[in-house]
Design a protein around this motif. Sequence first.
Motif, PDB file in Angstrom:
ATOM      1  N   CYS A  13       0.788  -1.236   0.000  1.00 51.35           N
ATOM      2  CA  CYS A  13       0.000   0.000   0.000  1.00 51.35           C
ATOM      3  C   CYS A  13       0.818   1.283   0.000  1.00 51.35           C
ATOM      4  O   CYS A  13       0.318   2.325  -0.439  1.00 51.35           O
ATOM      5  CB  CYS A  13      -0.916   0.018   1.220  1.00 51.35           C
ATOM      6  SG  CYS A  13      -2.086  -1.343   1.255  1.00 51.35           S
ATOM      7  N   TRP A  14       2.045   1.254   0.496  1.00 49.90           N
ATOM      8  CA  TRP A  14       2.804   2.488   0.682  1.00 49.90           C
ATOM      9  C   TRP A  14       4.079   2.560  -0.159  1.00 49.90           C
ATOM     10  O   TRP A  14       4.868   3.484  -0.007  1.00 49.90           O
ATOM     11  CB  TRP A  14       3.146   2.681   2.161  1.00 49.90           C
ATOM     12  CG  TRP A  14       1.930   2.968   2.987  1.00 49.90           C
ATOM     13  CD1 TRP A  14       1.151   2.058   3.646  1.00 49.90           C
ATOM     14  CD2 TRP A  14       1.329   4.240   3.238  1.00 49.90           C
ATOM     15  NE1 TRP A  14       0.116   2.691   4.282  1.00 49.90           N
ATOM     16  CE2 TRP A  14       0.201   4.036   4.056  1.00 49.90           C
ATOM     17  CE3 TRP A  14       1.652   5.546   2.853  1.00 49.90           C
ATOM     18  CZ2 TRP A  14      -0.611   5.074   4.488  1.00 49.90           C
ATOM     19  CZ3 TRP A  14       0.839   6.582   3.294  1.00 49.90           C
ATOM     20  CH2 TRP A  14      -0.274   6.346   4.097  1.00 49.90           C
ATOM     21  N   GLN A  44      -5.132   5.772  -1.411  1.00 50.45           N
ATOM     22  CA  GLN A  44      -5.889   4.790  -0.632  1.00 50.45           C
ATOM     23  C   GLN A  44      -7.245   5.302  -0.165  1.00 50.45           C
ATOM     24  O   GLN A  44      -8.215   4.555  -0.135  1.00 50.45           O
ATOM     25  CB  GLN A  44      -5.077   4.368   0.593  1.00 50.45           C
ATOM     26  CG  GLN A  44      -3.808   3.661   0.237  1.00 50.45           C
ATOM     27  CD  GLN A  44      -2.933   3.471   1.434  1.00 50.45           C
ATOM     28  OE1 GLN A  44      -3.389   2.966   2.466  1.00 50.45           O
ATOM     29  NE2 GLN A  44      -1.678   3.848   1.333  1.00 50.45           N
ATOM     30  N   GLU A  45      -7.295   6.562   0.226  1.00 53.39           N
ATOM     31  CA  GLU A  45      -8.495   7.092   0.880  1.00 53.39           C
ATOM     32  C   GLU A  45      -9.305   8.058   0.015  1.00 53.39           C
ATOM     33  O   GLU A  45     -10.386   8.474   0.425  1.00 53.39           O
ATOM     34  CB  GLU A  45      -8.101   7.807   2.176  1.00 53.39           C
ATOM     35  CG  GLU A  45      -7.460   6.909   3.206  1.00 53.39           C
ATOM     36  CD  GLU A  45      -8.460   5.980   3.864  1.00 53.39           C
ATOM     37  OE1 GLU A  45      -9.566   6.433   4.211  1.00 53.39           O
ATOM     38  OE2 GLU A  45      -8.123   4.794   4.024  1.00 53.39           O
ATOM     39  N   ALA A  46      -8.754   8.473  -1.128  1.00 53.83           N
ATOM     40  CA  ALA A  46      -9.408   9.431  -2.031  1.00 53.83           C
ATOM     41  C   ALA A  46      -9.703  10.770  -1.328  1.00 53.83           C
ATOM     42  O   ALA A  46     -10.694  11.427  -1.598  1.00 53.83           O
ATOM     43  CB  ALA A  46     -10.684   8.842  -2.631  1.00 53.83           C
ATOM     44  N   ARG A  47      -8.842  11.139  -0.426  1.00 51.90           N
ATOM     45  CA  ARG A  47      -8.902  12.444   0.251  1.00 51.90           C
ATOM     46  C   ARG A  47      -7.519  12.735   0.804  1.00 51.90           C
ATOM     47  O   ARG A  47      -6.677  11.843   0.914  1.00 51.90           O
ATOM     48  CB  ARG A  47      -9.926  12.451   1.382  1.00 51.90           C
ATOM     49  CG  ARG A  47      -9.569  11.545   2.547  1.00 51.90           C
ATOM     50  CD  ARG A  47     -10.577  11.654   3.686  1.00 51.90           C
ATOM     51  NE  ARG A  47     -10.261  10.750   4.771  1.00 51.90           N
ATOM     52  CZ  ARG A  47      -9.425  11.017   5.770  1.00 51.90           C
ATOM     53  NH1 ARG A  47      -8.819  12.185   5.841  1.00 51.90           N
ATOM     54  NH2 ARG A  47      -9.194  10.143   6.717  1.00 51.90           N
ATOM     55  N   VAL A  62       7.771   5.029   4.277  1.00 52.55           N
ATOM     56  CA  VAL A  62       7.935   5.959   3.150  1.00 52.55           C
ATOM     57  C   VAL A  62       9.212   6.771   3.303  1.00 52.55           C
ATOM     58  O   VAL A  62       9.893   7.054   2.317  1.00 52.55           O
ATOM     59  CB  VAL A  62       6.696   6.871   3.008  1.00 52.55           C
ATOM     60  CG1 VAL A  62       6.921   7.956   1.976  1.00 52.55           C
ATOM     61  CG2 VAL A  62       5.471   6.044   2.636  1.00 52.55           C
ATOM     62  N   SER A  63       9.583   7.127   4.519  1.00 52.68           N
ATOM     63  CA  SER A  63      10.800   7.922   4.718  1.00 52.68           C
ATOM     64  C   SER A  63      12.027   7.186   4.186  1.00 52.68           C
ATOM     65  O   SER A  63      12.942   7.810   3.654  1.00 52.68           O
ATOM     66  CB  SER A  63      10.984   8.301   6.185  1.00 52.68           C
ATOM     67  OG  SER A  63      11.318   7.170   6.957  1.00 52.68           O
ATOM     68  N   GLY A  64      12.035   5.865   4.300  1.00 49.06           N
ATOM     69  CA  GLY A  64      13.140   5.091   3.747  1.00 49.06           C
ATOM     70  C   GLY A  64      13.195   5.144   2.232  1.00 49.06           C
ATOM     71  O   GLY A  64      14.269   5.188   1.636  1.00 49.06           O
ATOM     72  N   CYS A 106      -4.469  -0.637  -2.884  1.00 48.67           N
ATOM     73  CA  CYS A 106      -4.361  -2.052  -2.563  1.00 48.67           C
ATOM     74  C   CYS A 106      -5.589  -2.538  -1.805  1.00 48.67           C
ATOM     75  O   CYS A 106      -6.262  -1.784  -1.129  1.00 48.67           O
ATOM     76  CB  CYS A 106      -3.094  -2.299  -1.759  1.00 48.67           C
ATOM     77  SG  CYS A 106      -3.081  -1.501  -0.173  1.00 48.67           S
ATOM     78  N   ALA A 107      -5.833  -3.806  -1.948  1.00 55.15           N
ATOM     79  CA  ALA A 107      -7.026  -4.411  -1.329  1.00 55.15           C
ATOM     80  C   ALA A 107      -6.913  -4.479   0.186  1.00 55.15           C
ATOM     81  O   ALA A 107      -7.924  -4.422   0.886  1.00 55.15           O
ATOM     82  CB  ALA A 107      -7.235  -5.803  -1.894  1.00 55.15           C
ATOM     83  N   SER A 108      -5.710  -4.573   0.720  1.00 54.48           N
ATOM     84  CA  SER A 108      -5.549  -4.749   2.155  1.00 54.48           C
ATOM     85  C   SER A 108      -5.458  -3.445   2.935  1.00 54.48           C
ATOM     86  O   SER A 108      -5.384  -3.448   4.139  1.00 54.48           O
ATOM     87  CB  SER A 108      -4.315  -5.600   2.444  1.00 54.48           C
ATOM     88  OG  SER A 108      -3.170  -4.939   1.995  1.00 54.48           O
TER      89      SER A 108
END
Length: 111
Positions: A13-14, A44-47, A62-64, A106-108
């Motif tokens: 997801c990220w 993921q959230e559409a916002r 994400v920082s990595g 992603c689905a999860s």
Amino acid sequence: MRREWELEDLIECWTLDEAEPRLLANKTGPTRLGFALMLKFFEQEARFPRREDVPKAAVEFVSGQVKVDAALRAPMALARAWPAVAASPGARWMLVEVWAAPTRACASCAA
């Protein structure tokens, strides 16, 4: 947005896709991190996220990828990234594409 994340779900997801790093090329430090977090959260959230919406595990993951110290506070990173999103036609179009194709998320992520 859930708060607990397994490594497999973070990867799914990220992880930045091949187009997203180009949008980050002219950003540094907290702006770079915040911009990447907003892109993935929006996917993921559409916002756009509020300061408290982005999970700590996602910030660290994400920082990595963007090579920015995870010790930078996510709220500061998100606040600094807002003007960058507004000024970047590429980012705006990417968000439009994400909005038009929510199946990219992603689905999860919502689990």
